[in-house]
Scaffold this motif. Sequence first.
Motif, PDB file in Angstrom:
ATOM      1  N   ASN A 530       0.815  -1.220   0.000  1.00  0.00           N
ATOM      2  CA  ASN A 530       0.000   0.000   0.000  1.00  0.00           C
ATOM      3  C   ASN A 530       0.849   1.270   0.000  1.00  0.00           C
ATOM      4  OD1 ASN A 530      -1.979  -1.839   0.263  1.00  0.00           O
ATOM      5  ND2 ASN A 530      -2.984  -0.939   2.045  1.00  0.00           N
ATOM      6  N   ARG A 532       3.030   3.800  -1.803  1.00  0.00           N
ATOM      7  CA  ARG A 532       3.263   4.196  -3.200  1.00  0.00           C
ATOM      8  C   ARG A 532       4.758   4.395  -3.456  1.00  0.00           C
ATOM      9  NH1 ARG A 532       2.687   9.591  -5.714  1.00  0.00           N
ATOM     10  NH2 ARG A 532       2.583   9.236  -7.955  1.00  0.00           N
ATOM     11  N   LEU A 545       4.925   9.081  -0.503  1.00  0.00           N
ATOM     12  CA  LEU A 545       3.658   9.011   0.224  1.00  0.00           C
ATOM     13  C   LEU A 545       3.023  10.391   0.331  1.00  0.00           C
ATOM     14  CD1 LEU A 545       4.753   6.730   3.218  1.00  0.00           C
ATOM     15  CD2 LEU A 545       4.196   6.074   0.869  1.00  0.00           C
ATOM     16  N   CYS A 547       0.675  12.596   2.086  1.00  0.00           N
ATOM     17  CA  CYS A 547       0.034  12.565   3.407  1.00  0.00           C
ATOM     18  C   CYS A 547      -0.567  13.922   3.738  1.00  0.00           C
ATOM     19  CB  CYS A 547       1.059  12.238   4.495  1.00  0.00           C
ATOM     20  SG  CYS A 547       2.010  10.744   4.226  1.00  0.00           S
ATOM     21  N   TYR A 564      -3.480   9.217   5.473  1.00  0.00           N
ATOM     22  CA  TYR A 564      -2.766   8.668   4.320  1.00  0.00           C
ATOM     23  C   TYR A 564      -3.712   7.713   3.619  1.00  0.00           C
ATOM     24  CZ  TYR A 564       0.346   5.850   1.472  1.00  0.00           C
ATOM     25  OH  TYR A 564       0.920   5.194   0.402  1.00  0.00           O
ATOM     26  N   ASP A 565      -3.859   7.896   2.309  1.00  0.00           N
ATOM     27  CA  ASP A 565      -4.730   7.011   1.521  1.00  0.00           C
ATOM     28  C   ASP A 565      -6.156   7.019   2.072  1.00  0.00           C
ATOM     29  OD1 ASP A 565      -4.466   5.643  -0.762  1.00  0.00           O
ATOM     30  OD2 ASP A 565      -3.875   3.729   0.112  1.00  0.00           O
ATOM     31  N   ASP A 566      -6.618   8.227   2.467  1.00  0.00           N
ATOM     32  CA  ASP A 566      -7.967   8.419   3.014  1.00  0.00           C
ATOM     33  C   ASP A 566      -8.199   7.697   4.345  1.00  0.00           C
ATOM     34  OD1 ASP A 566      -8.700  10.097   0.969  1.00  0.00           O
ATOM     35  OD2 ASP A 566      -9.486   8.471  -0.286  1.00  0.00           O
ATOM     36  N   GLN A 567      -7.154   7.168   4.950  1.00  0.00           N
ATOM     37  CA  GLN A 567      -7.278   6.527   6.260  1.00  0.00           C
ATOM     38  C   GLN A 567      -6.758   7.492   7.320  1.00  0.00           C
ATOM     39  OE1 GLN A 567      -8.357   3.157   7.058  1.00  0.00           O
ATOM     40  NE2 GLN A 567      -9.194   3.395   5.008  1.00  0.00           N
TER      41      GLN A 567
END
Length: 577
Positions: A530, A532, A545, A547, A564-567
């Motif tokens: 996950n 990038r 990444l 962020c 990060y990554d919508d989390q």
Amino acid sequence: MDFEKLSITERKIIVGIDFGTTYSGVAWAETQRPDRRLAITTWPVSKTILEGEYSDKVPTKLRYKGKKGVEWGFSIPVTAPPDQIVEWFKLDLDPSLQSLGDTVASTGARGGRNVEKLVTDYMSALGDHLMYTIREKLGESVVKTTPLEFVVTVPAIWSDLAKEKTKKACQEAAGLSATKSPIHLISEPEAAAIYALHGLDPHGLKIGDSFVICDAGGGTVDLISYTITKLKPILEVQEATPGTGALCGSTFLNMRFSKFLKQKLGRQPDFDDEVLSEAMEKFEKTVKRQYTMSTPPDETYTIPVGGLANNRELGISRGRYSLKASDLQVIFEPVVQEVIKLVQDQISSSAVPIRAVLLVGGFGASNYLKERLRNAIDNKIKIMQPPNAWLAVVHGAVMKGLANSSPDHLTMVKVQNRKARKHYGTEWRTRYDERLHSELSDKRHWCGLDGCWKVYTMEWFIKKGDAVSENEPYFTSFVWTGQVSLGRIRKVKMDIYADRSSRSAPISKDDDVSLLCHLEADISHIPEGNLRRRRGADGNWYYDLSCKIEAVYLSASTQYTLIYDDQRYSTVTAEYV
């Protein structure tokens, strides 16, 4: 949801703690009876007599007795030698504050003591007495099954490090940590404002009216200006100008009186620490509170100086010293002048006309301070002292805690926006641009990933004076990179900087930009796949990444979250420096 129908699991006990330089206060309320706030007014005088002294607050004092443990507050005997009593230790939490020159010199000698341990020990004793009091009022079973939440007040002028130290000391205090309860911070003047405005007659207030809250306590004097933005259904205000303050509370009157007495009587046989201690007690509890501007200069106040020989010239007769009102004026005036200047500066820096000054806090209840202020500022501005000014801060803390636990059901005061006291930002690498960064040309460096010159610049996400709301988080986007060949990224780090100077925010870091805290987010649990990657201009593979850091600025603290990554990762730890 009706308060009366709250299930047991939804009930909470909200506790406000006003940890003061000279005195501390505690109040509490249950969420199902929010209008019934109870201040603790009976305090231990020994380990066996737990309700022996009646007072709105308890002295912030400790005395260590070896194996016999710790005495605190009123349980320290009046006859205890002064060199065994530890007091004014709250001021040590923020050594960065400049103080009133020679008047604070005596506290400078205390710098070697472990202030965090002192605060923890004091809060442990306070917490134990709080739990005893609540059990007496509500019964053991209710206390066992009802969660507690603490709101602790801190001076608004304190550094973030000092605020963080206070919170940690409370979390480690035996009486509080046993409950594993959340501990929130609120600035003292904001707590005072919530209480004072709630008690004001609403008919005299109009939307657009602005006023200064002057919270004058034992050690610090904090000022904030508010403008009314809404009257119904609840009173809403926003900060009109960034708050100010200084170390010029009533502790400094005590220091000046002590110095005065030593100069006057210090050479007398039998003048010792015990004589001074009794005299200080009388000054603190009576004289300081009775003195007004209308007191004739030749009027005298009786100070006990037991054991000193009669001396007509010095004014000693039958173990009493006659303190003239004219001497009191000399003791008061430099400290009062400092407060007046703070109020005048707050009024003149406000972009809106000020209609009133609300005086709260122990020193804020002083008649002399009120009268001097009355004479020093425009007579169109009202000077007001709300009832119970000494307890305003602790009651406001409880009200804030109640509002947070059930925001829709409490008719009280809401602070919509605050003004940032500093520029807040972080330092990132950016592509070098000759037009913007010419003065940084000697600091540029080559970036293998993007194949260009880069330079470190400041990215300010809040500027001093900006309106800051608890309900609107601030985001700063950044890209975290690292060569894949050096191993997987486990932690994302960021340094937050602040600049409290009045200049516009600088392009790059200089001597006035100071490190506020290190943020660190643990991302080791994110699967490798996950993360990038991209190939750099130099042919190497890099993690890349994208962020965001979300910052929520509360009354006296900040919460950080990594996205990060919508989390959302709330594993961000902030270490203040």
